[in-house]
Design an enzyme around this catalytic site. Structure first.
Site, PDB file in Angstrom:
ATOM      1  N   GLU A 160      -0.488   1.766   9.319  1.00 49.76           N
ATOM      2  CA  GLU A 160      -1.836   2.478   9.589  1.00 49.76           C
ATOM      3  C   GLU A 160      -1.812   2.898  11.019  1.00 49.76           C
ATOM      4  O   GLU A 160      -0.895   2.317  11.979  1.00 49.76           O
ATOM      5  CB  GLU A 160      -3.005   1.333   9.456  1.00 49.76           C
ATOM      6  CG  GLU A 160      -3.396   0.836   8.041  1.00 49.76           C
ATOM      7  CD  GLU A 160      -2.249  -0.170   7.523  1.00 49.76           C
ATOM      8  OE1 GLU A 160      -1.614  -0.877   8.548  1.00 49.76           O
ATOM      9  OE2 GLU A 160      -2.094  -0.228   6.627  1.00 49.76           O
TER      10      GLU A 160
ATOM     11  N   GLU B 213      -6.992  -5.162   4.029  1.00 54.37           N
ATOM     12  CA  GLU B 213      -7.199  -3.836   3.447  1.00 54.37           C
ATOM     13  C   GLU B 213      -8.205  -4.053   2.210  1.00 54.37           C
ATOM     14  O   GLU B 213      -9.134  -2.997   2.156  1.00 54.37           O
ATOM     15  CB  GLU B 213      -5.889  -3.047   3.181  1.00 54.37           C
ATOM     16  CG  GLU B 213      -6.190  -1.570   2.962  1.00 54.37           C
ATOM     17  CD  GLU B 213      -5.190  -0.848   2.748  1.00 54.37           C
ATOM     18  OE1 GLU B 213      -3.843  -1.396   2.629  1.00 54.37           O
ATOM     19  OE2 GLU B 213      -5.277   0.340   3.058  1.00 54.37           O
TER      20      GLU B 213
ATOM     21  N   THR C  75      -4.244   5.049   7.265  1.00 56.38           N
ATOM     22  CA  THR C  75      -3.279   4.761   6.326  1.00 56.38           C
ATOM     23  C   THR C  75      -2.230   5.694   6.088  1.00 56.38           C
ATOM     24  O   THR C  75      -2.698   6.976   5.713  1.00 56.38           O
ATOM     25  CB  THR C  75      -3.726   4.570   5.010  1.00 56.38           C
ATOM     26  OG1 THR C  75      -4.605   2.953   5.163  1.00 56.38           O
ATOM     27  CG2 THR C  75      -2.729   4.010   3.944  1.00 56.38           C
TER      28      THR C  75
ATOM     29  N   HIS D  99     -12.596   5.880  -3.810  1.00 56.29           N
ATOM     30  CA  HIS D  99     -11.686   5.116  -3.266  1.00 56.29           C
ATOM     31  C   HIS D  99     -11.827   3.584  -3.773  1.00 56.29           C
ATOM     32  O   HIS D  99     -10.715   2.975  -3.811  1.00 56.29           O
ATOM     33  CB  HIS D  99     -11.680   5.167  -1.995  1.00 56.29           C
ATOM     34  CG  HIS D  99     -10.457   4.872  -1.019  1.00 56.29           C
ATOM     35  ND1 HIS D  99      -9.319   5.320  -1.647  1.00 56.29           N
ATOM     36  CD2 HIS D  99      -9.990   4.191  -0.204  1.00 56.29           C
ATOM     37  CE1 HIS D  99      -8.009   4.924  -0.935  1.00 56.29           C
ATOM     38  NE2 HIS D  99      -8.775   3.948   0.105  1.00 56.29           N
TER      39      HIS D  99
ATOM     40  N   CYS E 189      -3.042   7.560  -1.854  1.00 58.71           N
ATOM     41  CA  CYS E 189      -4.257   7.522  -2.719  1.00 58.71           C
ATOM     42  C   CYS E 189      -5.654   7.965  -1.925  1.00 58.71           C
ATOM     43  O   CYS E 189      -6.641   8.669  -2.398  1.00 58.71           O
ATOM     44  CB  CYS E 189      -4.668   6.443  -3.456  1.00 58.71           C
ATOM     45  SG  CYS E 189      -3.453   5.138  -3.345  1.00 58.71           S
TER      46      CYS E 189
ATOM     47  N   CYS F 232      -4.737  -0.850  -7.120  1.00 63.73           N
ATOM     48  CA  CYS F 232      -3.267  -0.859  -6.540  1.00 63.73           C
ATOM     49  C   CYS F 232      -3.182  -2.343  -6.348  1.00 63.73           C
ATOM     50  O   CYS F 232      -2.109  -3.015  -6.608  1.00 63.73           O
ATOM     51  CB  CYS F 232      -3.151  -0.134  -5.442  1.00 63.73           C
ATOM     52  SG  CYS F 232      -4.453  -0.773  -3.852  1.00 63.73           S
TER      53      CYS F 232
ATOM     54  N   TYR G 256      -8.444   0.810  -5.662  1.00 61.41           N
ATOM     55  CA  TYR G 256      -7.789  -0.638  -5.224  1.00 61.41           C
ATOM     56  C   TYR G 256      -7.504  -1.429  -6.625  1.00 61.41           C
ATOM     57  O   TYR G 256      -6.965  -2.473  -6.241  1.00 61.41           O
ATOM     58  CB  TYR G 256      -9.056  -1.363  -4.395  1.00 61.41           C
ATOM     59  CG  TYR G 256      -8.933  -1.096  -3.027  1.00 61.41           C
ATOM     60  CD1 TYR G 256      -9.308   0.366  -2.852  1.00 61.41           C
ATOM     61  CD2 TYR G 256      -8.419  -1.930  -2.056  1.00 61.41           C
ATOM     62  CE1 TYR G 256      -9.201   0.815  -1.436  1.00 61.41           C
ATOM     63  CE2 TYR G 256      -8.400  -1.582  -0.689  1.00 61.41           C
ATOM     64  CZ  TYR G 256      -9.029  -0.237  -0.566  1.00 61.41           C
ATOM     65  OH  TYR G 256      -8.645   0.112   0.945  1.00 61.41           O
TER      66      TYR G 256
ATOM     67  N   CYS H  45       1.134  -1.491  -0.116  1.00 61.96           N
ATOM     68  CA  CYS H  45      -0.121  -0.007  -0.143  1.00 61.96           C
ATOM     69  C   CYS H  45       1.054   1.159   0.165  1.00 61.96           C
ATOM     70  O   CYS H  45       1.643   1.381   1.043  1.00 61.96           O
ATOM     71  CB  CYS H  45      -0.743   0.169   1.253  1.00 61.96           C
ATOM     72  SG  CYS H  45      -1.679   1.622   1.550  1.00 61.96           S
TER      73      CYS H  45
HETATM   74  C1  FAD Z   1      -5.383  -1.877   6.488  1.00 60.00           C
HETATM   75  C2  FAD Z   1      -6.465  -0.709   6.433  1.00 60.00           C
HETATM   76  C3  FAD Z   1      -6.309   0.550   6.036  1.00 60.00           C
HETATM   77  C4  FAD Z   1      -7.298   1.523   6.099  1.00 60.00           C
HETATM   78  N1  FAD Z   1      -7.087   2.668   5.733  1.00 60.00           N
HETATM   79  C5  FAD Z   1      -8.086   3.802   6.001  1.00 60.00           C
HETATM   80  C6  FAD Z   1      -7.719   5.091   5.910  1.00 60.00           C
HETATM   81  O1  FAD Z   1      -6.734   5.426   5.331  1.00 60.00           O
HETATM   82  N2  FAD Z   1      -8.520   5.864   6.139  1.00 60.00           N
HETATM   83  C7  FAD Z   1      -9.969   5.548   6.298  1.00 60.00           C
HETATM   84  O2  FAD Z   1     -10.803   6.423   6.577  1.00 60.00           O
HETATM   85  N3  FAD Z   1     -10.209   4.387   6.665  1.00 60.00           N
HETATM   86  C8  FAD Z   1      -9.409   3.230   6.296  1.00 60.00           C
HETATM   87  N4  FAD Z   1      -9.460   2.205   6.747  1.00 60.00           N
HETATM   88  C9  FAD Z   1     -10.850   1.774   7.490  1.00 60.00           C
HETATM   89  C10 FAD Z   1     -11.803   0.938   6.731  1.00 60.00           C
HETATM   90  O3  FAD Z   1     -12.688   1.981   5.810  1.00 60.00           O
HETATM   91  C11 FAD Z   1     -12.870   0.431   7.675  1.00 60.00           C
HETATM   92  O4  FAD Z   1     -12.207  -0.903   8.116  1.00 60.00           O
HETATM   93  C12 FAD Z   1     -14.240  -0.421   7.233  1.00 60.00           C
HETATM   94  O5  FAD Z   1     -14.955   0.956   6.714  1.00 60.00           O
HETATM   95  C13 FAD Z   1     -14.718  -0.987   8.257  1.00 60.00           C
HETATM   96  O6  FAD Z   1     -14.816  -0.265   9.345  1.00 60.00           O
HETATM   97  P1  FAD Z   1     -14.519  -1.182  10.760  1.00 60.00           P
HETATM   98  O7  FAD Z   1     -13.011  -1.569  10.527  1.00 60.00           O
HETATM   99  O8  FAD Z   1     -14.613  -0.395  11.913  1.00 60.00           O
HETATM  100  O9  FAD Z   1     -15.217  -2.487  10.900  1.00 60.00           O
HETATM  101  P2  FAD Z   1     -16.732  -2.450  11.175  1.00 60.00           P
HETATM  102  O10 FAD Z   1     -17.673  -1.523  10.926  1.00 60.00           O
HETATM  103  O11 FAD Z   1     -16.802  -3.136  12.821  1.00 60.00           O
HETATM  104  O12 FAD Z   1     -17.328  -3.752  10.375  1.00 60.00           O
HETATM  105  C14 FAD Z   1     -17.219  -5.325  10.818  1.00 60.00           C
HETATM  106  C15 FAD Z   1     -18.195  -5.924  10.403  1.00 60.00           C
HETATM  107  O13 FAD Z   1     -19.492  -5.678  10.899  1.00 60.00           O
HETATM  108  C16 FAD Z   1     -20.399  -5.216   9.997  1.00 60.00           C
HETATM  109  N5  FAD Z   1     -21.230  -3.930  10.563  1.00 60.00           N
HETATM  110  C17 FAD Z   1     -20.653  -2.690  10.782  1.00 60.00           C
HETATM  111  N6  FAD Z   1     -21.482  -1.899  11.429  1.00 60.00           N
HETATM  112  C18 FAD Z   1     -23.035  -2.548  10.940  1.00 60.00           C
HETATM  113  C19 FAD Z   1     -24.154  -1.910  11.396  1.00 60.00           C
HETATM  114  N7  FAD Z   1     -24.456  -1.124  11.765  1.00 60.00           N
HETATM  115  N8  FAD Z   1     -25.197  -3.249  11.029  1.00 60.00           N
HETATM  116  C20 FAD Z   1     -24.635  -4.380  10.575  1.00 60.00           C
HETATM  117  N9  FAD Z   1     -23.465  -4.806  10.344  1.00 60.00           N
HETATM  118  C21 FAD Z   1     -22.537  -3.857  10.724  1.00 60.00           C
HETATM  119  C22 FAD Z   1     -19.728  -4.767   8.526  1.00 60.00           C
HETATM  120  O14 FAD Z   1     -20.347  -5.024   7.566  1.00 60.00           O
HETATM  121  C23 FAD Z   1     -18.491  -5.983   8.960  1.00 60.00           C
HETATM  122  O15 FAD Z   1     -18.899  -7.305   8.390  1.00 60.00           O
HETATM  123  C24 FAD Z   1      -8.687   0.996   6.635  1.00 60.00           C
HETATM  124  C25 FAD Z   1      -8.710  -0.344   6.915  1.00 60.00           C
HETATM  125  C26 FAD Z   1      -7.863  -1.014   6.966  1.00 60.00           C
HETATM  126  C27 FAD Z   1      -8.167  -2.462   7.402  1.00 60.00           C
HETATM  127  S1  SF4 Z   2      -5.820   2.649  -2.766  1.00 60.81           S
HETATM  128 FE1  SF4 Z   2      -4.349   0.851  -2.324  1.00 60.81          FE
HETATM  129  S2  SF4 Z   2      -2.465   1.903  -2.330  1.00 60.81           S
HETATM  130 FE2  SF4 Z   2      -3.837   3.497  -2.023  1.00 60.81          FE
HETATM  131  S3  SF4 Z   2      -4.238   3.869   0.109  1.00 60.81           S
HETATM  132 FE3  SF4 Z   2      -5.613   2.382  -0.642  1.00 60.81          FE
HETATM  133  S4  SF4 Z   2      -4.924   0.350  -0.497  1.00 60.81           S
HETATM  134 FE4  SF4 Z   2      -3.328   1.807  -0.101  1.00 60.81          FE
END
Ligand code: FAD
Ligand code: SF4
Length: 482
Positions: free
Chosen positions: A257, A446, A191, A292, A104, A298, A296, A100
């Site tokens: 992250e 991710e 990230t 966004h 982006c 990427c 992906y 990553c």
């Molecule tokens: C490696 C990585 C990098 C990331 N980078 C960024 C970043 O740079 N900027 C950023 O803003 N975000 C980032 N994210 C966040 C990403 O967008 C979130 O992980 C994603 O939106 C899920 O949210 P959560 O992790 O809180 O999981 P949760 O929301 O807790 O989800 C877990 C499960 O619960 C379910 N769920 C959640 N809420 C409900 C509900 N109300 N009702 C029913 N089911 C539900 C979901 O569908 C899922 O199956 C990153 C995540 C990862 C893993």
């Molecule tokens: S689009 Fe891909 S490289 Fe860019 S921040 Fe998200 S996972 Fe990372």
């Protein structure tokens, strides 16, 4: 100001006064920390290639605000050509870094806020569009990394922001002043935050009027007073401290992250892009996620590296002529190109928003990201299948280099006689890195959760699927009247 070189970018990070914690300690100098360096290298690559004669076409563009050449990462998309260029850039950078490269998420945030702010101003006569335009100009002129922060910690997922037991579980305004606002809360999973100069925050869900204090978007420098970064740890991260290369798998590049805490952070008025207009929170989320999800692509570039590593593992293991191995490589390629097709398709089908900025086709973007939540896992399974169990049971590089026992490792980890054992060990570690080591944070989890968990795309696909029209089509063919 001209675009920064790789060295100027790294120097600019040194000048930041970040508050960063990792493993329970304050990190005074993140730029030289062995766990952070690979992630910084990945962002530095986006600067380096912008001035490389072979890549500047894909990495740069002319700003619609100044007409000057800028890094595409800081551009507001003005055409479908720009959107397609982004997808091609994503694949190329994934191929070169196998990780990553972080930058982006900020570009997609800039674009989402830019087009939404315009429409908020149309309705409320606010000046958010002027604010975001000036912010984009600042980011372009200084060639900065502006990180995109959407995801709140969210506490009880069944409750809206204003009903949480702890009101800070969604980032919120705690004080409104003449000259700006004070915000409190946190963004999770951030990230590349330590490699960023700025952070651009957005709400994470659609909101109701009672969530007014949570419907905020703003930008602050990453070293603003009250901003605290707590690094997330990754699988196998401390291998980077061992001073060896093979065991890390991808020793040059990686991602990171972190939790980013906003402890009563002041935001001046000209850095605010949404402030209480709750009905626009949903639009902002939808547009950020829309941009966004095809980013992906990427993973397609990273997938290319994994296919290459799997093909090399097959060569080194002496199984490259077996029909089922060839078929697995074909299947990996099919899955990978399917992701690429949908990323390109949603970009070619992009349309102008009222602000003039272009937005991808939302249905195809959601189909793209839904593919991304599944296919890299299947590709990882094929890679591990081809590689064999040694991908997880191989002795360490220190054992391989040990004078007393190294010759045993050399002898018994040999595959095809003509291939050095070290080459086979390096490829096994790369596959390990990408499918269950620190590279898998980016390539797998991710892919699953970044830009929204799988269900988030299924909700959009259901909303945009137009089932009633499709029923009419079927009735027409079947000659059903009424
Ligand atoms: C490696 C990585 C990098 C990331 N980078 C960024 C970043 O740079 N900027 C950023 O803003 N975000 C980032 N994210 C966040 C990403 O967008 C979130 O992980 C994603 O939106 C899920 O949210 P959560 O992790 O809180 O999981 P949760 O929301 O807790 O989800 C877990 C499960 O619960 C379910 N769920 C959640 N809420 C409900 C509900 N109300 N009702 C029913 N089911 C539900 C979901 O569908 C899922 O199956 C990153 C995540 C990862 C893993
Ligand atoms: S689009 Fe891909 S490289 Fe860019 S921040 Fe998200 S996972 Fe990372």
């Amino acid at each position: 100001m001209a675009m920064k070189t790789r060295e100027e970018y790294i120097d600019s990070l040194r000048k930041l006064n970040l508050t960063v914690y990792m493993f329970g300690e304050r990190i005074e100098n993140p730029v030289d920390h062995p766990i952070i360096i690979p992630s910084m290298n990945a962002v530095a690559l986006t600067y380096e290639l912008a001035s490389h004669p072979d890549y500047e076409n894909i990495m740069t563009v002319n700003s619609h605000l100044t007409g000057e050449k800028i890094n595409l990462f800081n551009h507001i998309f003005q055409s479908t050509d720009n959107l397609v260029q982004k997808v091609k850039r994503q694949r190329m950078l994934g191929q070169k870094s196998a990780c990553c490269f972080q930058r982006c998420v900020g570009q997609d945030a800039l674009n989402a806020v830019y087009s939404t702010a315009y429409e908020v101003d149309q309705k409320y006569g606010t000046s958010y569009f002027e604010n975001i335009k000036n912010y984009v100009l600042h980011v372009q002129k200084e060639d900065l990394v502006s990180d995109g922060a959407m995801t709140d910690p969210k506490g009880d997922r069944g409750l809206p922001p204003s009903k949480q037991a702890d009101p800070d579980l969604y980032l919120r305004v705690v004080e409104r002043r003449e000259d700006g606002i004070v915000v409190n809360g946190c963004k999770a999973h951030q990230t590349g935050i330590v490699n960023s100069h700025e952070v651009l925050c957005m709400p994470t869900i659609a909101m109701k009027p009672e969530d007014k204090d949570y419907a905020i978007s703003f930008a602050v420098p990453t070293d603003a007073p009250g901003v605290i970064i707590i690094m997330g740890r990754q699988s196998c991260d401390t291998r980077k401290l061992e001073g060896t290369e093979i065991d890390v798998g991808n020793s040059e590049y990686g991602g990171h992250e972190a939790l980013i805490i906003f402890d009563h952070v002041f935001v001046p008025n000209d850095r605010i892009f949404l402030n209480g207009e709750t009905e626009f929170a949903g639009m902002l989320v939808e547009r950020f996620a829309g941009h966004h999800r095809p980013s992906y692509a990427c993973k397609v570039g990273v997938g290319d590296v994994l296919i290459g590593a799997s093909a090399l593992a097959a060569d080194y293991n002496g199984i490259n002529k077996a029909a089922h191995i060839k078929d697995k490589l074909i299947e990996m390629t099919h899955l990978n190109e399917t992701i690429y097709s949908s990323a390109l398709a949603c970009s070619y089908e992009g349309v102008a928003t009222p602000s003039g900025a272009f937005l991808i086709d939302l249905m195809l973007a959601n189909v793209c990201k839904q593919n991304v939540t599944k296919f890299p896992y299947e590709m990882g399974r094929h890679a591990q299948d081809i590689a064999g169990g040694i991908v997880v049971t191989q002795p360490s590089e220190k054992d391989f280099r040990n004078e007393e026992i190294g010759h045993y490792v050399e002898k018994y980890l040999k595959g095809v006689a003509s291939v050095p054992t070290e080459h086979r060990m390096r490829i096994m570690r790369l596959i390990e890195n990408m499918t269950l080591g620190s590279g898998a944070v980016g390539y797998l989890t991710e892919s699953l959760h970044g830009a929204g968990s799988p269900q988030a795309q299924r909700i959009m696909i259901a909303r945009l699927g137009n089932f009633e029209d499709k029923k009419e089509m079927a009735k027409h063919i079947a000659k059903i009247k009424s």
